[in-house]
Motif scaffolding. Sequence first.
Motif, PDB file in Angstrom:
ATOM      1  N   UNK A 203      -2.930   8.829  -7.100  1.00  0.00           N
ATOM      2  CA  UNK A 203      -2.584   8.866  -5.873  1.00  0.00           C
ATOM      3  C   UNK A 203      -3.251   7.867  -5.055  1.00  0.00           C
ATOM      4  N   UNK A 204      -2.298   7.354  -4.426  1.00  0.00           N
ATOM      5  CA  UNK A 204      -2.445   5.906  -3.500  1.00  0.00           C
ATOM      6  C   UNK A 204      -2.557   6.882  -1.621  1.00  0.00           C
ATOM      7  N   UNK A 205      -3.874   7.318  -1.271  1.00  0.00           N
ATOM      8  CA  UNK A 205      -3.691   7.707   0.358  1.00  0.00           C
ATOM      9  C   UNK A 205      -4.225   6.349   1.304  1.00  0.00           C
ATOM     10  N   UNK A 206      -3.527   6.533   2.261  1.00  0.00           N
ATOM     11  CA  UNK A 206      -3.196   5.588   3.261  1.00  0.00           C
ATOM     12  C   UNK A 206      -4.770   5.179   3.462  1.00  0.00           C
ATOM     13  N   UNK A 207      -4.648   3.409   4.070  1.00  0.00           N
ATOM     14  CA  UNK A 207      -5.653   2.538   4.234  1.00  0.00           C
ATOM     15  C   UNK A 207      -6.704   3.326   5.722  1.00  0.00           C
ATOM     16  N   UNK A 208      -7.613   3.503   4.459  1.00  0.00           N
ATOM     17  CA  UNK A 208      -8.691   3.739   6.157  1.00  0.00           C
ATOM     18  C   UNK A 208      -8.397   2.520   7.781  1.00  0.00           C
TER      19      UNK A 208
END
Length: 275
Positions: A203-208
């Motif tokens: 998985x690749x969550x969006x960056x903070x």
Amino acid sequence: MRIRQKTIFDVIEEEGTIFKDKSVFTTEYIPEIYQYRDHQLDSMAFHSRKVKSGYAPYNMLLKGTNATGKTTTLKKYFQLIKEAYSNVFTVYINCKIHRTEYQIFSEVYKTLFHEDIATLNTYNFYNRIMDYLTENKIILILGLDEFDNIKNSIELNRTLYDFLRAYEEYPDVQISVITVSSSKNITATDLNVSTIHLPIEIGFPFYTQQEVYSILKQRVDLGFYPGVISEDLIAYISERAYRLGNLRIGIKKLEHAGDRAEYKGHYKIEKADLM
């Protein structure tokens, strides 16, 4: 004295004073120091440990929304694994451009043999590729970016079937497929494919917001000359990119702002250049 008006060629050939390395702001750019995707790269490496024994990595699926680093991570992984193992051959394919089984096999063939033979059909490509991989004991890792864009489920299943079940005809062939998707609804594969595909999902969550700022700051330091853009403007672009959920927008904003400043003959980017 009459001043000669600049021609289009004068403008194109002018040397600017804003960009140190404009390639930093392209989608093809792969940073030497790659931020905030160590976990994903480590996971890909972990599932590639069989390479040292001559076997293909596990199939993988890189999954996340747009502009979360999937493509760059895949290309960085390819770069690193090719440097480490001479028997590994990687092929990156953008399935928004190459959308059929024939086009994909053709791209693999061209990358492998450095030649384009339009008279060959898929069957010819398949056999020549598999013969080469087997004879040279090469592990093929195929990256299908945005694979949901393959023309239809029939083309998708044919493509995956031919690569993933090649061992049935060529017992010594070693092939891994890494698929990349930004879609919430991934195209289903049929039973003949799904039983052998079985990708490891990464998985690749969006960056903070802070990560977005740090990534854009890195691009600024690499791509612009010192003092071209203020910290406040970097923070402003970062906030907008984070709010829109798309890091790529921030990178392109920086490039376009630099272009506008250069066009005006300025040495610094101003807020008006971000509009």
